[in-house]
Enzyme design. Structure first.
Site, PDB file in Angstrom:
ATOM      1  N   HIS A 138       7.907  -1.699  -6.529  1.00  0.00           N
ATOM      2  CA  HIS A 138       7.013  -1.670  -5.364  1.00  0.00           C
ATOM      3  C   HIS A 138       5.845  -0.723  -5.606  1.00  0.00           C
ATOM      4  O   HIS A 138       4.669  -1.073  -5.443  1.00  0.00           O
ATOM      5  CB  HIS A 138       7.809  -1.214  -4.136  1.00  0.00           C
ATOM      6  CG  HIS A 138       6.989  -1.037  -2.893  1.00  0.00           C
ATOM      7  ND1 HIS A 138       6.935  -1.969  -1.897  1.00  0.00           N
ATOM      8  CD2 HIS A 138       6.185  -0.011  -2.484  1.00  0.00           C
ATOM      9  CE1 HIS A 138       6.131  -1.552  -0.923  1.00  0.00           C
ATOM     10  NE2 HIS A 138       5.663  -0.353  -1.260  1.00  0.00           N
ATOM     11  N   GLU A 139       6.145   0.485  -6.039  1.00  0.00           N
ATOM     12  CA  GLU A 139       5.075   1.498  -6.208  1.00  0.00           C
ATOM     13  C   GLU A 139       4.129   1.102  -7.350  1.00  0.00           C
ATOM     14  O   GLU A 139       2.924   1.327  -7.264  1.00  0.00           O
ATOM     15  CB  GLU A 139       5.686   2.870  -6.477  1.00  0.00           C
ATOM     16  CG  GLU A 139       6.594   3.392  -5.364  1.00  0.00           C
ATOM     17  CD  GLU A 139       5.924   3.465  -3.986  1.00  0.00           C
ATOM     18  OE1 GLU A 139       6.619   3.310  -2.971  1.00  0.00           O
ATOM     19  OE2 GLU A 139       4.692   3.646  -3.943  1.00  0.00           O
ATOM     20  N   HIS A 142       1.520  -1.044  -6.068  1.00  0.00           N
ATOM     21  CA  HIS A 142       0.399  -0.316  -5.440  1.00  0.00           C
ATOM     22  C   HIS A 142      -0.561   0.192  -6.492  1.00  0.00           C
ATOM     23  O   HIS A 142      -1.768   0.032  -6.383  1.00  0.00           O
ATOM     24  CB  HIS A 142       0.927   0.891  -4.654  1.00  0.00           C
ATOM     25  CG  HIS A 142       1.528   0.549  -3.329  1.00  0.00           C
ATOM     26  ND1 HIS A 142       0.972  -0.339  -2.449  1.00  0.00           N
ATOM     27  CD2 HIS A 142       2.665   0.997  -2.730  1.00  0.00           C
ATOM     28  CE1 HIS A 142       1.721  -0.445  -1.374  1.00  0.00           C
ATOM     29  NE2 HIS A 142       2.749   0.357  -1.512  1.00  0.00           N
ATOM     30  N   HIS A 148       0.447  -3.286   0.997  1.00  0.00           N
ATOM     31  CA  HIS A 148       1.721  -3.731   1.584  1.00  0.00           C
ATOM     32  C   HIS A 148       1.556  -5.173   2.036  1.00  0.00           C
ATOM     33  O   HIS A 148       0.499  -5.566   2.519  1.00  0.00           O
ATOM     34  CB  HIS A 148       2.099  -2.834   2.763  1.00  0.00           C
ATOM     35  CG  HIS A 148       2.739  -1.568   2.309  1.00  0.00           C
ATOM     36  ND1 HIS A 148       2.625  -0.372   2.987  1.00  0.00           N
ATOM     37  CD2 HIS A 148       3.489  -1.282   1.219  1.00  0.00           C
ATOM     38  CE1 HIS A 148       3.283   0.578   2.358  1.00  0.00           C
ATOM     39  NE2 HIS A 148       3.820   0.045   1.265  1.00  0.00           N
TER      40      HIS A 148
END
Lengths: 424, 226
Positions: A138-139, A142, A148
């Site tokens: 997930h990170e 980014h 998101h």
């Protein structure tokens, strides 16, 4: 602040400005990452932490043209993405962590990733705690520029969802990253549908197939029904194809007629016969001939090395491609068909003048999913006009080549990963 | 190397200070909403005013200017200044801002959209989450391209996705054999011998789940500006 600013400014992050989408992204395709020494977690061994991050980066690499390499030797400012664990005020970051619960990590755009070590992070095999792999994927999303995404199933949802065993990146997450970095392109050594027979519990014979894309020493199984490659591919050739050259093949041919069936791999001056039942190459065949054998011996009149080849069930000929020539080989008479070799352009004429691969075909692929023959070269493919199509549109030339398309517009997500993470 | 504690923290008494504050009332909910960008920050000029309030040394400002020219930006702290509870007197507009932020959070989180700080919302706010804001927090005046978060972006983003999604459903039946796909019995019309072929779940293949259709929602976040 000054030291931090100096460190900040020294980073010459090369960015790709995608103003039309309003997002920034890295402008280079190989990114270096490092788990910084002052940022080890106290919960997992260092090797476990690095393994999980290597896997997380590899998962993004499998669905994007980006490649990631762990860099433990360069000066810190040359590392693109730094990862570290901390609690409360940590690692010179101005966003302090809140302790156990709630915020478990944050990431900097085109930058670094911090994990709150007050959280109970666990490895991929555990089903308790917070999966470090999921959080890391997930990170990293980014850092690469993804926001998101509030869509069930997306890895970019802001809240952590308890561990699902088959956690992978779905279609829309893949297209989101490809929207920033483009699709995965590249030439293939060969492409084929591997067919084999299976006996059902009722004694019936079922014929099954799988689609494979091979590039040098690696291959992908392509799941046509899901429009993507198998999760976790590419893998090394010798893992799935025992006995063929580990650094790749030139061509694959499946001879299949009422009288005979044989699968061959070609590489350089030699060829191997493949034993589908035992999933490995033959050492000897039923006539006692030893493999690998010379192409000139097994297929008299065929030069080597070849670029690609396919077996045409309609006329029981193998068509061998080499540079601008094509050789039709009759498996019935075990000899070159009369009138061959010919120019590829004469046997496979362009439907649209000027739109033709000319020569050096990478792969001649008959697809059972599409009921069509494709010639692949570089990042393009040409579909060969089928007999049914000619019946409908007689003006089309026999074996005509339809105008080319891009391979990554028909077969998706066939992405390389960095050699250092191929064994992950 | 020696581990400092058991993996499941069972041998550790986590000091209270190390526990994230549980969100129990509207005040903390408001902090949460502003931390993750659901409550817009005060207008730009007010922020600049605050910046001039804090006296920077000259060379720091020089660095700051240089930083601006190079397109990097000094991260602005998002820590909300500590104030004691209960001091908060909400004006009418602030209450409206709170309700609309709460509503938006409920919508993107798939919660019942009540506009009220109810138990479902409280639970959702206390779940483990990523620290990157869901919305742009401080429109960074110096790095314009990264701060585009406005409607036009959402539209363009949506357009892209609808288009791709549309293609995806078309492509799920690909090629000219539109009545066949893997797993079905395929009849071949190109060869003289009629064959029935079905797809294989290959030797060591772990068949993943088919990719779901995406129902793309509009609001989205920006990663932290570096």
């Amino acid at each position: 602040g000054k030291r931090h600013l100096a460190d900040l400014m020294s980073k010459k992050r090369q960015k790709r400005d995608l103003t039309e989408s309003g997002y920034m992204a890295f402008s280079k395709d190989v990114l270096r990452w490092r788990l910084i020494g002052e940022g080890y977690s106290s919960q997992l061994t260092i090797d476990e932490q690095r393994y999980i991050f290597r896997l997380a980066f590899r998962m993004w690499s499998e669905v994007s043209p980006l490649e990631f390499v762990e860099d433990t030797w360069s000066p810190l400012e040359d590392v693109d993405i730094k990862l570290g664990f901390g609690t409360g005020r940590h690692l010179g970051c101005n966003q302090k962590f809140d302790g156990t619960g709630q915020e478990f990590a944050h990431a900097w755009f085109l930058g670094d990733i911090h994990f709150d070590d007050d959280e109970h992070f666990t490895g991929p095999s555990s089903h308790t705690g917070i999966s470090l792999l999921k959080v890391a994927v997930h990170e990293i999303g980014h850092v690469l520029g993804l926001p998101h995404i509030y869509r069930p199933g997306s890895i970019m949802q802001p809240s952590y969802l308890p561990y699902e065993s088959s956690f992978e990146m779905d279609w829309t997450d893949r297209k989101a990253i490809q929207h920033l970095y483009g699709g995965c392109r590249g030439r293939f050594s060969t492409v084929f549908d591997w067919i084999r027979k299976e006996k059902t519990p009722y004694g019936d014979i079922r014929i099954r197939f799988n689609t494979y894309f091979m590039r040098d020493g690696w291959y992908w199984l392509y799941e046509n029904r899901n429009n993507r490659t198998r999760y976790g591919d590419p893998v090394a050739l010798q893992i799935g194809w025992h006995g063929i050259p580990s650094d790749g093949v030139d061509a694959y041919v499946h001879v299949w007629s009422t009288k005979r069936e044989a699968v061959y791999f070609f590489r350089g001056l030699q060829f191997w016969r493949y034993d589908n039942e035992n999933d490995r190459v033959f050492r000897h065949d039923s006539e006692g001939r030893q493999y690998p054998r010379l192409i000139s011996e097994g297929f008299p009149g065929i030069p080597s090395p070849i670029d690609s080849a396919f077996y045409d069930r309609r006329d029981s000929h193998i068509y061998f491609f080499r540079r601008t020539q094509v050789y039709a080989f009759s498996v019935e008479t075990n000899s070159l068909a009369s009138g061959f070799p010919k120019h590829i352009r004469d046997v496979f004429p362009p439907v649209e003048s000027g739109d033709h691969p000319d020569g050096s075909i990478d792969a001649a692929y008959y697809s059972y999913s599409h009921n069509a023959l494709f010639l692949l070269k570089g990042t393009r493919f040409w579909r060969v006009v089928g007999s049914l199509e000619r019946w409908r549109r007689p003006f089309l030339p026999r074996n005509g080549l339809m105008p080319h398309k891009e391979v990554d517009q028909q077969w998706f997500d066939i992405c390389d990963v960095h050699p250092t993470s191929l064994k992950v | 190397e020696k581990l400092f504690h058991n993996r499941d923290h069972s041998d550790m008494q986590i000091p209270k200070s190390h526990r994230a504050p549980v969100i129990t009332d509207e005040y903390e909910a408001e902090l949460f909403l502003s931390r993750y960008g659901f409550i817009k920050p005060p207008q730009q000029e007010e922020i600049q005013m605050k910046q001039t309030d804090i006296s920077f040394s000259d060379d720091f400002l020089d660095d700051f200017q240089t930083a601006i020219q190079e397109g990097t930006s000094v991260p602005l702290s998002r820590d909300i200044p500590e104030t004691s509870h209960g001091e908060v007197h909400k004006s009418e507009s602030e209450s409206q801002a709170f309700v609309s932020a709460l509503t938006e959070f409920q919508m993107v989180s798939g919660l019942p959209v009540t506009g009220v700080f109810d138990d479902a919302t409280k639970d959702a706010m206390n779940k483990p989450r990523c620290g990157v804001p869901d919305k742009e927090i401080v429109p960074n005046p110096h790095v314009v391209t990264e701060s585009i978060g406005g409607l036009e972006l959402e539209n363009s983003w949506n357009e892209t996705f609808n288009e791709i999604d549309g293609n995806n459903t078309e492509n799920s039946i690909i090629g000219n054999s539109s009545n066949s796909s893997e797993g079905d019995i395929l009849n071949f019309n190109d060869t003289e011998s009629l064959l029935t072929i079905s797809n294989d779940t290959h030797k060591n293949n772990s068949l993943g789940n088919p990719t779901g259709n995406s129902s793309w929602t509009s609001s989205q976040s920006q990663p932290l500006q570096n």
